[in-house]
Scaffold this active site. Structure first.
Site, PDB file in Angstrom:
ATOM      1  N   ASP A  10       9.660 -10.913 -27.022  1.00 32.26           N
ATOM      2  CA  ASP A  10       9.224 -10.912 -25.617  1.00 32.26           C
ATOM      3  C   ASP A  10       9.872  -9.770 -24.839  1.00 32.26           C
ATOM      4  O   ASP A  10      10.957  -9.306 -25.180  1.00 32.26           O
ATOM      5  CB  ASP A  10       9.579 -12.267 -24.982  1.00 32.26           C
ATOM      6  CG  ASP A  10       8.855 -12.485 -23.664  1.00 32.26           C
ATOM      7  OD1 ASP A  10       7.746 -11.931 -23.488  1.00 32.26           O
ATOM      8  OD2 ASP A  10       9.395 -13.206 -22.807  1.00 32.26           O
ATOM      9  N   GLY A  13       6.194  -6.053 -21.643  1.00 31.67           N
ATOM     10  CA  GLY A  13       5.608  -5.701 -20.345  1.00 31.67           C
ATOM     11  C   GLY A  13       6.669  -5.244 -19.361  1.00 31.67           C
ATOM     12  O   GLY A  13       6.490  -4.246 -18.643  1.00 31.67           O
ATOM     13  N   TRP A  15       9.608  -4.040 -20.108  1.00 26.63           N
ATOM     14  CA  TRP A  15      10.139  -2.758 -20.608  1.00 26.63           C
ATOM     15  C   TRP A  15       9.290  -1.612 -20.066  1.00 26.63           C
ATOM     16  O   TRP A  15       9.820  -0.605 -19.590  1.00 26.63           O
ATOM     17  CB  TRP A  15      10.114  -2.777 -22.134  1.00 26.63           C
ATOM     18  CG  TRP A  15      10.676  -1.563 -22.809  1.00 26.63           C
ATOM     19  CD1 TRP A  15      11.956  -1.391 -23.252  1.00 26.63           C
ATOM     20  CD2 TRP A  15       9.957  -0.359 -23.162  1.00 26.63           C
ATOM     21  NE1 TRP A  15      12.091  -0.155 -23.851  1.00 26.63           N
ATOM     22  CE2 TRP A  15      10.877   0.498 -23.807  1.00 26.63           C
ATOM     23  CE3 TRP A  15       8.641   0.067 -22.998  1.00 26.63           C
ATOM     24  CZ2 TRP A  15      10.522   1.765 -24.274  1.00 26.63           C
ATOM     25  CZ3 TRP A  15       8.281   1.334 -23.465  1.00 26.63           C
ATOM     26  CH2 TRP A  15       9.224   2.157 -24.100  1.00 26.63           C
ATOM     27  N   ARG A  23       1.518  -1.688 -19.351  1.00 22.60           N
ATOM     28  CA  ARG A  23       2.039  -2.718 -20.268  1.00 22.60           C
ATOM     29  C   ARG A  23       1.757  -2.365 -21.732  1.00 22.60           C
ATOM     30  O   ARG A  23       2.556  -2.667 -22.610  1.00 22.60           O
ATOM     31  CB  ARG A  23       1.414  -4.085 -19.943  1.00 22.60           C
ATOM     32  CG  ARG A  23       1.824  -4.665 -18.593  1.00 22.60           C
ATOM     33  CD  ARG A  23       1.120  -6.006 -18.355  1.00 22.60           C
ATOM     34  NE  ARG A  23       1.475  -6.966 -19.391  1.00 22.60           N
ATOM     35  CZ  ARG A  23       2.573  -7.725 -19.359  1.00 22.60           C
ATOM     36  NH1 ARG A  23       3.399  -7.652 -18.347  1.00 22.60           N
ATOM     37  NH2 ARG A  23       2.818  -8.561 -20.330  1.00 22.60           N
ATOM     38  N   HIS A  27       3.825  -2.519 -25.411  1.00 22.26           N
ATOM     39  CA  HIS A  27       3.418  -3.117 -26.694  1.00 22.26           C
ATOM     40  C   HIS A  27       3.492  -2.090 -27.822  1.00 22.26           C
ATOM     41  O   HIS A  27       3.857  -2.411 -28.946  1.00 22.26           O
ATOM     42  CB  HIS A  27       2.007  -3.689 -26.590  1.00 22.26           C
ATOM     43  CG  HIS A  27       1.897  -4.824 -25.607  1.00 22.26           C
ATOM     44  ND1 HIS A  27       2.818  -5.850 -25.561  1.00 22.26           N
ATOM     45  CD2 HIS A  27       1.002  -5.093 -24.617  1.00 22.26           C
ATOM     46  CE1 HIS A  27       2.472  -6.698 -24.593  1.00 22.26           C
ATOM     47  NE2 HIS A  27       1.380  -6.263 -24.009  1.00 22.26           N
ATOM     48  N   ASN A  58      -2.035 -16.257 -25.039  1.00 21.44           N
ATOM     49  CA  ASN A  58      -2.113 -14.838 -24.671  1.00 21.44           C
ATOM     50  C   ASN A  58      -3.547 -14.310 -24.597  1.00 21.44           C
ATOM     51  O   ASN A  58      -3.792 -13.258 -24.003  1.00 21.44           O
ATOM     52  CB  ASN A  58      -1.309 -13.964 -25.651  1.00 21.44           C
ATOM     53  CG  ASN A  58       0.201 -14.082 -25.527  1.00 21.44           C
ATOM     54  OD1 ASN A  58       0.924 -13.875 -26.498  1.00 21.44           O
ATOM     55  ND2 ASN A  58       0.712 -14.408 -24.334  1.00 21.44           N
ATOM     56  N   TRP A  59      -4.528 -15.045 -25.164  1.00 24.39           N
ATOM     57  CA  TRP A  59      -5.931 -14.614 -25.046  1.00 24.39           C
ATOM     58  C   TRP A  59      -6.353 -14.537 -23.580  1.00 24.39           C
ATOM     59  O   TRP A  59      -7.290 -13.812 -23.240  1.00 24.39           O
ATOM     60  CB  TRP A  59      -6.870 -15.576 -25.788  1.00 24.39           C
ATOM     61  CG  TRP A  59      -6.794 -15.512 -27.284  1.00 24.39           C
ATOM     62  CD1 TRP A  59      -6.363 -16.515 -28.112  1.00 24.39           C
ATOM     63  CD2 TRP A  59      -7.170 -14.426 -28.148  1.00 24.39           C
ATOM     64  NE1 TRP A  59      -6.437 -16.109 -29.427  1.00 24.39           N
ATOM     65  CE2 TRP A  59      -6.931 -14.834 -29.473  1.00 24.39           C
ATOM     66  CE3 TRP A  59      -7.674 -13.148 -27.923  1.00 24.39           C
ATOM     67  CZ2 TRP A  59      -7.183 -14.011 -30.569  1.00 24.39           C
ATOM     68  CZ3 TRP A  59      -7.937 -12.322 -29.010  1.00 24.39           C
ATOM     69  CH2 TRP A  59      -7.688 -12.754 -30.312  1.00 24.39           C
ATOM     70  N   GLU A 197      18.775 -23.200 -34.893  1.00 27.61           N
ATOM     71  CA  GLU A 197      19.727 -22.614 -33.958  1.00 27.61           C
ATOM     72  C   GLU A 197      18.960 -21.608 -33.102  1.00 27.61           C
ATOM     73  O   GLU A 197      18.094 -20.887 -33.612  1.00 27.61           O
ATOM     74  CB  GLU A 197      20.864 -21.911 -34.709  1.00 27.61           C
ATOM     75  CG  GLU A 197      21.716 -22.851 -35.549  1.00 27.61           C
ATOM     76  CD  GLU A 197      22.496 -23.858 -34.702  1.00 27.61           C
ATOM     77  OE1 GLU A 197      22.826 -23.539 -33.532  1.00 27.61           O
ATOM     78  OE2 GLU A 197      22.764 -24.968 -35.212  1.00 27.61           O
TER      79      GLU A 197
HETATM   80  C1  IPE Z   1       5.622 -15.664 -25.977  1.00 28.79           C
HETATM   81  O1  IPE Z   1       5.772 -14.818 -24.912  1.00 28.79           O
HETATM   82  C2  IPE Z   1       4.565 -15.143 -26.905  1.00 28.79           C
HETATM   83  C3  IPE Z   1       4.932 -13.965 -27.658  1.00 28.79           C
HETATM   84  C4  IPE Z   1       6.080 -13.352 -27.629  1.00 28.79           C
HETATM   85  C5  IPE Z   1       3.917 -13.464 -28.535  1.00 28.79           C
HETATM   86  P1  IPE Z   1       4.992 -15.021 -23.534  1.00 28.79           P
HETATM   87  O2  IPE Z   1       5.385 -13.883 -22.665  1.00 28.79           O
HETATM   88  O3  IPE Z   1       3.541 -15.196 -23.772  1.00 28.79           O
HETATM   89  O4  IPE Z   1       5.583 -16.415 -23.009  1.00 28.79           O
HETATM   90  P2  IPE Z   1       5.835 -16.912 -21.527  1.00 28.79           P
HETATM   91  O5  IPE Z   1       4.548 -16.696 -20.781  1.00 28.79           O
HETATM   92  O6  IPE Z   1       6.957 -16.105 -20.955  1.00 28.79           O
HETATM   93  O7  IPE Z   1       6.230 -18.348 -21.684  1.00 28.79           O
HETATM   94  C1  IPE Z   2       5.638  -9.952 -25.534  1.00 33.63           C
HETATM   95  O1  IPE Z   2       5.839  -9.190 -24.394  1.00 33.63           O
HETATM   96  C2  IPE Z   2       4.403  -9.553 -26.283  1.00 33.63           C
HETATM   97  C3  IPE Z   2       3.307 -10.520 -26.172  1.00 33.63           C
HETATM   98  C4  IPE Z   2       3.378 -11.655 -25.552  1.00 33.63           C
HETATM   99  C5  IPE Z   2       2.055 -10.178 -26.786  1.00 33.63           C
HETATM  100  P1  IPE Z   2       5.170  -9.557 -23.006  1.00 33.63           P
HETATM  101  O2  IPE Z   2       3.867  -8.851 -22.917  1.00 33.63           O
HETATM  102  O3  IPE Z   2       5.105 -11.015 -22.791  1.00 33.63           O
HETATM  103  O4  IPE Z   2       6.212  -8.899 -22.017  1.00 33.63           O
HETATM  104  P2  IPE Z   2       6.755  -9.492 -20.643  1.00 33.63           P
HETATM  105  O5  IPE Z   2       7.283 -10.849 -20.928  1.00 33.63           O
HETATM  106  O6  IPE Z   2       5.589  -9.528 -19.711  1.00 33.63           O
HETATM  107  O7  IPE Z   2       7.816  -8.538 -20.222  1.00 33.63           O
HETATM  108 MG    MG Z   3       6.415 -12.355 -21.992  1.00 35.11          MG
END
Ligand code: IPE
Ligand code: IPE
Ligand code: MG
Length: 247
Positions: A10, A13, A15, A23, A27, A58-59, A197
């Site tokens: 995670d 985005g 970063w 974003r 990725h 995420n979809w 853990e």
């Molecule tokens: C979890 O991260 C899913 C992945 C890392 C692929 P999300 O960014 O989707 O989770 P939430 O929304 O912070 O719970």
């Molecule tokens: C994790 O990074 C990747 C996926 C969930 C696909 P994010 O896209 O959730 O990044 P943040 O949490 O918005 O920073």
């Molecule tokens: Mg995230």
């Protein structure tokens, strides 16, 4: 050493946002971190690495971001093919794979099939994956088996359920790492995480390095896993584990 490590990758985005970038650039940088960490995991001899790459939820992100992620996944599978096959890595995928775009599904299925005989490390990609969805799917199969008379409902136990859960075919995760600073599981490996853990890193995933992985493993090695029991010696927590460091 943990046998099975799961990583919630995670922070891509945020970063990118910190750099004033889109974003999708986060990725892209995240996909480089995946390549880096897979190599380290293989080198240090992990038996199983499960990477949460894309959740079922995420979809619902903006279509351009989803398309960008699918394109990166497609490139990853093509560019890492020789690395995976050449290093004895078995690739597996968990999640609702039918939702993946056909070109991604094709290269994914091909690489899973071609690497099926490998046994040095199992790399599982969680794609379109949700822990609750995975449990619901297992329940549908178990219910169908019971309805068909193949399974006695009274005989359903934890092992019956576990055997129907694809993410646990490599065993329960010993250590789950989440980068990006949030302290939650976000629907990852729910059934198997019962006694995992947990290690939370404030590092955004694109910045996660070999050293960060070693820190997480070192933290795991300092812990006393009790599984609800009273261990020999009975003293309970070691002074280290009692420290205010939540990791
Ligand atoms: C979890 O991260 C899913 C992945 C890392 C692929 P999300 O960014 O989707 O989770 P939430 O929304 O912070 O719970
Ligand atoms: C994790 O990074 C990747 C996926 C969930 C696909 P994010 O896209 O959730 O990044 P943040 O949490 O918005 O920073
Ligand atoms: Mg995230």
């Amino acid at each position: 050493m943990p046998r099975h490590v799961g990583i919630i990758m995670d922070g891509n985005g945020r970063w990118a946002a910190q750099r004033g970038e889109d974003r999708c650039e986060g990725h892209r940088a995240g996909s480089h971190a995946v390549r880096r960490i897979v190599r380290v995991a293989r080198r240090i001899g992990l038996e199983a690495l499960t990477l949460y790459a894309f959740s079922f939820q995420n979809w619902a992100r903006p279509p351009a971001e989803v398309a960008g992620l699918m394109a990166l996944l497609h490139d990853f599978l093509i560019e890492e093919r020789s690395e995976i096959l050449g290093n004895g890595i078995r690739l597996a995928a968990i999640g609702d794979l039918d939702q993946l775009p056909a070109p991604v599904r094709a290269v994914l299925d091909q690489l899973c099939a071609d690497s099926a005989h490998n046994s040095r490390m199992t790399l599982t990609l969680a794609l379109s994956y949700g822990g609750q969805e995975e449990i619901a799917q297992a329940m549908r199969v178990i219910a169908a088996e019971a309805a068909a008379g193949k399974l006695d409902p009274q005989a359903i136990d934890i092992d019956t359920i576990r055997s129907h859960i694809p993410s646990l075919q490599v065993g329960d995760p010993d250590l789950i790492i989440r980068t990006g600073g949030e302290r939650r599981l976000s629907n990852f490996l729910l059934f198997g995480s019962a006694y995992a853990e947990l290690f939370f890193s404030d590092r955004h995933w694109p910045d996660f390095t070999e050293e960060d992985l070693f820190l997480a493993i070192a933290s795991y090695q300092r812990r006393e896993r009790r599984f609800g029991l009273v261990l020999e010696g009975g003293a309970g927590l070691s002074p280290r584990a009692k420290s205010s460091d939540s990791n």
